[in-house]
Write a protein that holds these residues in place. Structure first.
Motif, PDB file in Angstrom:
ATOM      1  N   GLU A   1       0.831  -1.198   0.000  1.00 35.57           N
ATOM      2  CA  GLU A   1       0.000   0.000   0.000  1.00 35.57           C
ATOM      3  C   GLU A   1       0.870   1.253   0.000  1.00 35.57           C
ATOM      4  O   GLU A   1       0.500   2.281  -0.588  1.00 35.57           O
ATOM      5  CB  GLU A   1      -0.927  -0.008   1.213  1.00 35.57           C
ATOM      6  CG  GLU A   1      -1.909   1.152   1.246  1.00 35.57           C
ATOM      7  CD  GLU A   1      -2.791   1.210  -0.001  1.00 35.57           C
ATOM      8  OE1 GLU A   1      -3.028   2.334  -0.483  1.00 35.57           O
ATOM      9  OE2 GLU A   1      -3.222   0.141  -0.492  1.00 35.57           O
TER      10      GLU A   1
ATOM     11  N   GLU B   1       0.462   4.158  -2.745  1.00 32.24           N
ATOM     12  CA  GLU B   1       0.211   5.554  -2.377  1.00 32.24           C
ATOM     13  C   GLU B   1       1.270   6.471  -2.986  1.00 32.24           C
ATOM     14  O   GLU B   1       0.960   7.573  -3.460  1.00 32.24           O
ATOM     15  CB  GLU B   1       0.204   5.691  -0.857  1.00 32.24           C
ATOM     16  CG  GLU B   1       0.036   7.114  -0.343  1.00 32.24           C
ATOM     17  CD  GLU B   1      -1.272   7.744  -0.791  1.00 32.24           C
ATOM     18  OE1 GLU B   1      -1.330   8.978  -0.881  1.00 32.24           O
ATOM     19  OE2 GLU B   1      -2.252   6.998  -1.057  1.00 32.24           O
TER      20      GLU B   1
ATOM     21  N   ARG C   1       0.383   6.942  -6.581  1.00 27.70           N
ATOM     22  CA  ARG C   1      -0.759   7.853  -6.750  1.00 27.70           C
ATOM     23  C   ARG C   1      -0.317   9.307  -6.648  1.00 27.70           C
ATOM     24  O   ARG C   1      -0.769  10.166  -7.400  1.00 27.70           O
ATOM     25  CB  ARG C   1      -1.825   7.547  -5.697  1.00 27.70           C
ATOM     26  CG  ARG C   1      -2.479   6.184  -5.837  1.00 27.70           C
ATOM     27  CD  ARG C   1      -3.622   6.016  -4.842  1.00 27.70           C
ATOM     28  NE  ARG C   1      -4.001   4.616  -4.741  1.00 27.70           N
ATOM     29  CZ  ARG C   1      -3.764   3.840  -3.696  1.00 27.70           C
ATOM     30  NH1 ARG C   1      -3.148   4.345  -2.644  1.00 27.70           N
ATOM     31  NH2 ARG C   1      -4.138   2.589  -3.692  1.00 27.70           N
TER      32      ARG C   1
END
Length: 802
Positions: free
Chosen positions: A10, A14, A17
């Protein structure tokens, strides 16, 4: 159609992103195209069936092993460890899409009895899941993908096709972004060196970290690359938590290693019930525990609606199941922070370009940790064409090593500067070797000393100077080394007052280590005490003392009669058993914390030890001229200044287990029971070095306060474990008259030598008390224990490390 990008963690997702938003003019994104692997799997594999966690999977396997016969492992089928071995192998097979049907086809023409047991257990496990309507974590890899509006999948930072994704990506056009593997000689920025111990390895990094932060390096540009045993990183976490760089409890210890987990096991061990289903056991436990974290851990593991009752568990099987769950780390792992220090997990696939990267504990055998399947470890049949798929599922250790080595080298290549470190010796002083991962790097000059770090810029230089004093054992700055001369605050503490009453055990603590005395007796830092279903060692000693005291007080005449008449022995030991039964019954209310079965076992053990002790005393009494009579039991002194032993201006208290007397010759002998296994080890050396103070104090107290007209013939230690009397401080002229010691025993001294030994001990005691009153508590131990509770705050330069 859009492309979907999948990253291993994750944190990596992130970061991707943020990069995408930074390069886009859009202020809002309504669709999600970047997933972490775990998020992706949850999104595309929606199911209404319950998912078994690993502990529940093991529970299913254990049930199958117990219920059905095996060929090779029949005698081991009830061992929980066997269920774990089967589960590990079956999970690995399922990750590579090797079904039980496929495995059966491979084993039709070849295979051993071990593989037969594996196949049958695999089939029974799958049939049981189907019967109960549940899935396991590996099943979701093989569920069909539905309603995914993406044409392409892009897997970033995967070195090869992740086996868990095979069934997904086979339906789509996909690509892997696989990084290039650098050669070791191209990693000029990597530095390899070693330090003396694990403790100093950690402190070296903390000093380097402090320097980088002072230079203005952002903390998120610094990382720790973890690849060894997880709990090795616990000291680093704790020290950085004190610096404010980490928050929360350490994520490197399992629940079982935490106090909460030990208490949970203790609570569970108190449940004495008949065989029951797992759900019923968990319900009983949750009704007793008050710890919400443990309850939250176990609550989801209950079978849904009590529908999955797959057999009854015995009490021990329930405890083993609970241990399995408590051996898991807490759910709150290291937070995927993008702004703090980066903790890089070896198999995480999250390759972050950092400025500085530290890879600690680069030890052979721990970095990397390689494990082969217990069933497919050998090379038999690996050359057969139909076994190629199994070779992929269970690769050779060398292949695993090469894969992990490539990941390791790639991560190092992303950093501006990397440090590879390892300790030359472990906490027990054993030599260590560097990991094979380091063999391609040239080793820099070894670092000899690194002072532990104390953060705070204003006083850093001063504190480092003090630490250098500690490491060189040259203490100059008194206050920083627990030496409080003429400190007015210290004079208000009880031990500094003239009317303070000292106990022998507390003075022995000071003799062993002044700083330990300071931590425990002055600062009142409690000693660590683990939760245990057994009776506490101190309570075990109390029980043993009470049993012998009650027996000799109430039935001393019977003991004296048995000395002369061996026919009385049967009655003697029957009476002893009755007394022990009564004492244990009376003290049951005080021992409710202990497991009932272990309490009964201790009672039987106490009877055996007391019987052996009295048998030895009877035999000795029949072989000496004038055996002494047990006269005084648990005699105490020093409850007040008036009845304390006064040596100069020093007052003592204590409790003597037993005093044997001969009224005719006016002689007495002090006896002290020792219930610990090492209580009498090297007693004579400890006595001469001023580490054992009890017997000299007890002999002096008995003569001055109780038996003023009697002559002391010494003191003796009685081992409760062996029932023997080999150690002590004894006047040799009374050997074979009042006691029996083998010739040449170190316990035997001439009359004058015994008196001088007692006097010398008293002089050492006066020296200890003088130092205590002057405020001297520096870490200068005569006896430094590896298990000391105050090691973390100790400044002794040569203390052992756990």
């Amino acid at each position: 159609m859009h492309a979907m990008t999948i990253l291993p963690s994750e944190k990596a997702a992130e970061r991707k992103r943020r990069e995408m938003f930074a390069g886009s003019d859009a202020t809002v994104s309504l669709d999600e195209t970047i997933f972490s692997l775990s998020h992706f799997l949850k999104t595309v594999t929606v199911t209404t069936k319950p998912i078994l966690t690993r502990p529940l999977q093991k529970h299913f396997i254990f049930y199958c092993l117990k219920k059905y016969p095996l060929r090779y492992f029949e005698k081991l089928k009830h061992f929980p460890g066997l269920a774990n071995a089967f589960l590990t192998t079956i999970r690995q097979l399922k990750r590579y899409n090797i079904s039980s049907e496929h495995l059966e086809g491979l084993l039709k023409e070849t295979g051993s009895l071990k593989e037969y047991d594996l196949l049958k257990t695999y089939e029974r496990y799958e049939a049981l899941k189907k019967e109960k309507g549940v899935l396991d974590e590996e099943d979701i890899y093989q569920l069909p993908i539905q309603n995914i509006p993406y044409e392409n999948l892009v897997l970033e930072n995967f070195f090869e096709s992740h086996p868990a994704l095979d069934s997904f990506v086979s339906q789509f056009k996909f690509s892997f972004k696989t990084p290039d593997i650098p050669k070791p000689d191209s990693l000029k920025q990597a530095q390899l060196f070693s330090l003396p111990s694990p403790h100093q390895e950690t402190d070296w990094f903390l000093m380097r970290l402090q320097n980088l932060l002072e230079e203005g390096v952002a903390v998120h540009q610094i990382g720790i690359f973890m690849g060894g045993i997880s709990k090795n990183y616990d000291p680093v976490w704790k020290k950085m938590e004190a610096m404010g760089l980490m928050e929360g409890e350490t994520p490197f210890l399992t629940w079982r290693e935490k106090a909460e987990g030990r208490k949970a096991l203790f609570t569970a061990s108190q449940i004495n019930s008949e065989d029951a289903s797992l759900t019923e056991w968990i319900d009983r436990f949750l009704a007793k525990t008050e710890n919400k974290d443990i309850a939250n851990l176990l609550e989801p593991l209950r079978f849904h609606n009590h529908a999955l009752n797959i057999g009854k568990l015995k009490r021990q099987e329930w405890l083993e199941w609970l241990k399995e769950n408590l051996d898991q780390p807490p759910q709150t792992k290291i937070r995927d922070s993008l702004n703090g220090l980066q903790w890089m997990e070896f198999d995480g696939g999250d390759f972050v370009p950092l400025q500085y990267l530290w890879a600690p504990q680069m030890l052979e055998g721990t970095f990397p940790s390689l494990s082969a399947s217990p069933f497919f470890r050998d090379k038999r049949d690996r050359s057969r064409k139909e076994w190629n798929i199994l070779c992929k599922a269970f690769p050779e250790p060398q292949d695993l090593f090469e894969k992990k080595r490539n990941i390791f080298l790639h991560q190092l290549s992303l950093a501006k500067e990397t440090w590879l470190t390892y300790p030359r010796r472990d906490s027990f002083g054993q030599d260590l070797g560097s990991s094979p991962f380091t063999w391609d790097f040239s080793e820099a000059e070894n670092i000899k000393e690194v002072a532990p770090l104390f953060f705070g810029r204003e006083t850093l230089n001063q504190k480092l100077k003090i630490e250098k004093e500690r490491l060189s054992d040259n203490l100059k700055t008194d206050a920083f080394h627990a030496n409080f001369k003429d400190n007015p605050l210290l004079q208000q503490l009880n031990p500094q007052k003239k009317e303070h009453i000292f106990s022998p055990s507390r003075l022995e603590t000071y003799a062993q280590c002044p700083f330990k005395y300071f931590s425990n007796r002055i600062l009142n830092i409690p000693q660590q005490k683990e939760y245990s279903p057994q009776v506490d060692p101190e309570d075990r000693g109390t029980l043993f003392h009470n049993c012998l005291e009650k027996f000799l007080k109430e039935h001393g005449n019977l003991f004296l009669e048995a000395r002369k008449d061996s026919t009385k022995e049967k009655e003697l030991f029957e009476t002893l058993g009755e007394v022990i039964e009564k004492v244990f019954h009376e003290m049951t209310s005080q021992m409710v914390y202990a497991n009932a079965e272990l309490y009964q076992h201790l009672k039987q053990k106490t009877l055996e030890q007391a019987t052996l002790l009295l048998q030895n005393e009877l035999e000795e009494a029949r072989n000496i001229d004038s055996p002494l009579t047990p006269t005084h039991f648990e005699w105490g002194f020093g409850t007040s200044l008036e009845n304390s032993l006064d040596i100069g201006d020093i007052h003592f208290s204590g409790r003597i287990d037993r005093i044997d007397c001969d009224d005719a010759s006016k002689n007495f002998l002090v006896l002290d029971y020792k219930t610990g296994s090492s209580a009498t080890t090297k007693f004579q050396d400890k006595l001469l070095n001023g580490l054992s103070l009890q017997l000299p104090i007890y002999i002096t107290a008995a003569q001055k306060l109780l038996l003023k007209n009697y002559t002391p013939i010494g003191g003796m230690l009685i081992s409760a474990k062996s029932g023997e009397r080999k150690q002590g401080l004894l006047d040799s002229q009374f050997n074979k008259t009042h006691f029996l010691m083998r010739k040449g025993s170190k316990a035997l001294l001439e009359t004058e030598d015994m008196k001088q030994t007692i006097e010398a001990t008293m002089e050492m005691i006066k020296n200890y008390v003088e130092k205590i009153r002057s405020g001297y508590f520096s870490a200068e131990p005569k006896d430094c224990k590896a298990s000391c509770d105050y090691k973390d705050i100790c400044r002794y330069p040569l203390k052992p490390f756990e």
